[in-house]
Design an enzyme around this catalytic site. Structure first.
Site, PDB file in Angstrom:
ATOM      1  N   ASP A  73       0.868  -1.164   0.000  1.00 45.44           N
ATOM      2  CA  ASP A  73       0.000   0.000   0.000  1.00 45.44           C
ATOM      3  C   ASP A  73       0.917   1.230   0.000  1.00 45.44           C
ATOM      4  OD1 ASP A  73      -2.338   1.569   0.283  1.00 45.44           O
ATOM      5  OD2 ASP A  73      -2.045   1.641   2.445  1.00 45.44           O
ATOM      6  N   ASP A  75      -0.180   4.970   1.226  1.00 39.05           N
ATOM      7  CA  ASP A  75      -0.392   5.888   2.351  1.00 39.05           C
ATOM      8  C   ASP A  75      -0.241   5.170   3.685  1.00 39.05           C
ATOM      9  OD1 ASP A  75      -1.115   8.299   0.854  1.00 39.05           O
ATOM     10  OD2 ASP A  75      -2.840   7.118   0.209  1.00 39.05           O
TER      11      ASP A  75
END
Length: 551
Positions: A73, A75
């Site tokens: 991922d 963020d």
């Protein structure tokens, strides 16, 4: 030896094999050259060099040699944010929207953000306007209404004998770092409005905050502000590039799977990785597949197609539906089944690293056999803090053991005293024997009184020390992973669903890409008491995660 009641017999062949294995074990364990070779080798040096707060922690054994594809991922995973700055920005923008677009009075716009009042793993009671922290059983350990502790009688009435079930729409589970400002806003507005004598519709307030904060994320207004000054909001980790390079050098293929749109993803990833290593002129060179706007957790359960994007345009113009996932290209959307089909990797050959317990970890674990690693950046603060309180924690542990022993002895002495008093009341005894029994009764009562006083003192000391240690980390909510003597609800979910967890992706730099991550085996209480089955296999297994099949 007598045959056991619940047992069987060993065949001569099996017995002979066991005898031979025992002989070979003795030879192996006593081989001096081997012992010397492994005594002070790389593992010990590595563990000595890596701060505990930067370690990779293991819930379920994982052989990196079996992992061929590692996904990330962006963020709060690859991109670690300066939390207080980003929380303040999100708080201010949401507050302004509530006043200008949702009709909240201007006085609300003067609220200040208190980063101490928020942490991951809290639940909002949308009916009663309370914020709760629960243990792993769903029992509420701490509760606030507004910015004040909930009154004990209200707490007992609402939560004392009830489990909070997060499926109930009455409760909202704030398990992401993005959600911290909304929790602070909810409490702050309740505190302000009720102090002014106004009635608050708690459910509507929460929904308004949720919608407003979703809007500033969805319309990219928050991320536009972040992009104006990435250095202020995003931590530049000099070890991130080398960590990804080390994984690639170990034969791993890497992919990026983020919910952020292409324009923001490109800006942040350029800031993080461009120019870190000469071998990678662009951040995209680190990854074999790049997927933006993935729509997690829907990615893991729905059937959206992959769309190829034109990366030369800032907005990522859609070229058309993708029939393959190629290195050097950029995609959006997609779904898990199609991803596995197009990449040729599936199940336990894939490790996914993310920060969102539901969107990244729990949902992927329930929908697939992907292995998981959760990034929990708060670990570093919590471990650094508890290390600084080592003396107090050791004292607390000693007092707890004394309290446990005193409690057992008090109960033992109460039983003995009752027995002696019944004998004196009911049994005929010679005078000499009666005097002896009465003396023993007096001695037992004196010891009981002394131990009761000591137990009361030990309990008061332990409670005070525990409160001091916990509130030293967070004055409202205590430690992130604990609630009282139990794991917190958040800690429980990390344990149940994440194979690994660590504070940042760059921590993998300190490990071999072929590392065998081993967890300690769970011990049952009788094994913790010293039963030798505890020594049969001290390391954990590679079976299904603890949370497999759970709601």
């Amino acid at each position: 030896m007598q045959d056991p009641l619940h047992g069987s017999f060993r065949s001569p062949l099996n017995q002979a094999r066991a005898i031979n294995a025992s002989k070979r074990a003795h030879e192996l364990l006593n081989e001096e050259a081997l012992a010397e070779l492994i005594a002070l080798h790389r593992d010990r040096h590595r563990h000595d060099a890596v701060p505990r707060a930067r370690e990779v922690f293991v819930n379920r054994n994982l052989r990196m040699s079996s992992v061929e594809l590692i996904g990330f991922d962006m963020d709060y995973t690859l991109a670690i944010y300066h939390m207080r700055r980003l929380e303040q920005l999100s708080f201010d923008m949401t507050l302004a929207k509530l006043v200008t677009e949702y009709g909240y009075p201007p006085v609300v716009g003067g609220l200040l953000y208190d980063h101490h009042f928020v942490m991951r793993g809290l639940a909002v009671d949308r009916v009663n306007g309370n914020i709760l922290k629960m243990d792993r059983f769903g029992h509420v350990g701490r509760a606030y209404h507004g910015l004040r502790p909930l009154k004990p009688e209200v707490w007992r009435e609402l939560y004392r004998n009830k489990r909070v079930r997060l499926r109930n729409p009455q409760f909202a589970w704030n398990d992401t770092l993005f959600a911290l400002p909304e929790t602070c806003l909810f409490a702050g507005i309740i505190e302000l409005m009720e102090s002014l004598g106004q009635k608050v519709d708690y459910g509507k307030l929460y929904d308004d905050i949720r919608e407003a904060i979703d809007t500033i994320h969805r319309d990219n207004s928050l991320k536009r502000e972040v992009r104006k000054d990435l250095g202020r909001y995003v931590f530049l980790d000099p070890e991130l590039g080398p960590a990804l390079h080390k994984l690639r050098s170990g034969g791993k293929h890497l992919f990026l799977l983020t919910n952020s749109a292409w324009d923001y993803t490109d800006a942040v990833m350029k800031y993080l990785l461009d120019g870190q290593l000469a071998e990678y002129p662009s951040w995209r060179n680190y990854f074999d597949v790049v997927v933006t706007a993935a729509g997690k957790p829907g990615f893991f359960a729905e059937g959206r197609p992959f769309l190829e994007l034109d990366p030369s345009t800032e907005e990522g113009r859609v070229i058309g539906e993708a029939s393959s996932l190629d290195r050097g290209k950029v995609y959006s959307g997609g779904n898990l089944a199609r991803f596995e089909e197009l990449t040729g990797y599936r199940g336990e050959n894939i490790l996914y690293v993310g920060d969102h317990i539901y969107g990244d970890i729990l949902k992927s674990k329930k929908s697939s056999l992907w292995r998981t690693c959760m990034v929990v950046q708060e670990i570093e603060d919590e471990i650094t803090y508890t290390d600084s309180r080592q003396k107090e924690i050791e004292t607390l542990s000693q007092v707890e053991r004394v309290r446990e022993r005193l409690d057992d002895e008090v109960n033992h002495h109460k039983t003995l005293l009752n027995t002696l008093e019944r004998r004196l009341e009911r049994e005929p005894m010679a005078q000499g024997e009666r005097v002896q029994v009465d003396e023993l009764r007096k001695k037992t009562k004196h010891e009981l009184d002394r131990m009761r006083r000591a137990l009361k003192e030990a309990s008061e000391i332990a409670d005070t020390l525990e409160q001091d240690v916990e509130e030293g980390f967070n004055p409202y909510w205590g430690l992130l992973f604990k609630e009282g003597n139990e794991n917190s609800r958040f800690g429980y979910q990390v344990e149940q669903y994440a194979c690994l967890y660590t504070s940042r992706v760059s921590n993998f730099l300190h490990h071999s890409p072929m590392q065998y991550y081993r967890s300690p085996r769970d011990l049952m209480p009788h094994e913790q008491a010293g039963v030798l089955t505890a020594a049969l296999s001290p390391m954990g297994g590679e079976g299904p995660p603890k949370g497999a099949g759970k709601d």
